[in-house]
Write an enzyme that holds these catalytic residues in place. Structure first.
Site, PDB file in Angstrom:
ATOM      1  N   LYS A   1       3.218 -11.761  -5.884  1.00  0.00           N
ATOM      2  CA  LYS A   1       4.530 -11.168  -5.618  1.00  0.00           C
ATOM      3  C   LYS A   1       5.656 -12.210  -5.643  1.00  0.00           C
ATOM      4  O   LYS A   1       5.400 -13.417  -5.623  1.00  0.00           O
ATOM      5  CB  LYS A   1       4.486 -10.442  -4.274  1.00  0.00           C
ATOM      6  CG  LYS A   1       3.536  -9.240  -4.284  1.00  0.00           C
ATOM      7  CD  LYS A   1       3.542  -8.526  -2.945  1.00  0.00           C
ATOM      8  CE  LYS A   1       2.631  -7.315  -2.955  1.00  0.00           C
ATOM      9  NZ  LYS A   1       2.646  -6.624  -1.643  1.00  0.00           N
TER      10      LYS A   1
ATOM     11  N   THR B   1      -3.621  -7.035   4.879  1.00  0.00           N
ATOM     12  CA  THR B   1      -2.261  -6.794   4.387  1.00  0.00           C
ATOM     13  C   THR B   1      -1.230  -7.524   5.229  1.00  0.00           C
ATOM     14  O   THR B   1      -0.278  -8.102   4.715  1.00  0.00           O
ATOM     15  CB  THR B   1      -1.972  -5.278   4.370  1.00  0.00           C
ATOM     16  OG1 THR B   1      -2.955  -4.640   3.542  1.00  0.00           O
ATOM     17  CG2 THR B   1      -0.594  -4.978   3.830  1.00  0.00           C
TER      18      THR B   1
ATOM     19  N   ASN C   1       4.051 -10.296   1.501  1.00  0.00           N
ATOM     20  CA  ASN C   1       2.684 -10.736   1.787  1.00  0.00           C
ATOM     21  C   ASN C   1       1.958 -11.375   0.600  1.00  0.00           C
ATOM     22  O   ASN C   1       0.743 -11.349   0.527  1.00  0.00           O
ATOM     23  CB  ASN C   1       1.873  -9.586   2.388  1.00  0.00           C
ATOM     24  CG  ASN C   1       1.647  -8.438   1.432  1.00  0.00           C
ATOM     25  OD1 ASN C   1       2.152  -8.435   0.317  1.00  0.00           O
ATOM     26  ND2 ASN C   1       0.883  -7.450   1.876  1.00  0.00           N
TER      27      ASN C   1
ATOM     28  N   HIS D   1      -0.827  -8.512  -4.265  1.00  0.00           N
ATOM     29  CA  HIS D   1      -1.328  -7.135  -4.264  1.00  0.00           C
ATOM     30  C   HIS D   1      -2.679  -7.140  -4.951  1.00  0.00           C
ATOM     31  O   HIS D   1      -2.897  -7.888  -5.908  1.00  0.00           O
ATOM     32  CB  HIS D   1      -0.374  -6.220  -5.051  1.00  0.00           C
ATOM     33  CG  HIS D   1      -0.991  -4.919  -5.468  1.00  0.00           C
ATOM     34  ND1 HIS D   1      -1.015  -3.825  -4.638  1.00  0.00           N
ATOM     35  CD2 HIS D   1      -1.629  -4.551  -6.614  1.00  0.00           C
ATOM     36  CE1 HIS D   1      -1.632  -2.825  -5.270  1.00  0.00           C
ATOM     37  NE2 HIS D   1      -2.013  -3.244  -6.462  1.00  0.00           N
TER      38      HIS D   1
END
Length: 143
Positions: free
Chosen positions: A11, A93, A114, A117
């Site tokens: 991310k 998560t 976080n 994915h």
């Protein structure tokens, strides 16, 4: 043991902090092979389409804004029980609940940012892979 493919995103937060190489090292050390990869800067429409299943949830707007805030790396990983193996490497998560040594424990700041994915099932992996990659872009690793 079944050889599977799974879909993964590094991310914007982790890309911005130059963690791509370290995260790829984790994948490969765990026995997962990268069979496709590319860097993208998602448009709002791409992010909304990818996360459409969450469109009615309160966090949807913030998720789309975050995922379009900078470049991401999308990749397809292949290996024995790849979906589960990848999710174990990622950790919980919420990075505050992630086990030490997992990607989210080591590279993520919050549940909202976080770091990565991972597909949650073989079926979702197939759908997510097809969203970003054509069959011709997947390169089986035979050696």
């Amino acid at each position: 043991m079944a050889i599977e493919r799974t879909f993964s995103i590094i991310k914007p937060d982790a890309v911005a902090k130059n963690h791509i190489g370290a995260i790829y090292n984790r994948f490969e050390t765990a026995g997962l092979k990268i069979v496709a990869a590319k860097m993208l800067h998602l448009t709002k429409e791409q992010a909304e389409g990818f996360y459409a299943e969450h469109s009615e949830r309160g966090f949807f707007g913030a998720l789309v804004a975050f995922m379009t805030s900078g470049p991401i790396m999308v990749q397809v990983l292949e290996g024995e029980n790849a979906v589960l193996a990848h999710r174990e490497i990622l950790g919980a998560t919420n990075p505050a609940q992630a086990a030490p040594g997992t990607i989210r424990a080591d590279f993520a700041e919050s549940i909202d940012e976080n770091a990565a994915h991972g597909s949650d099932a073989v079926e979702s992996a197939a759908r997510e892979i097809a969203y970003f990659f054509s069959a011709e872009e997947l390169c089986p690793r035979t050696r």
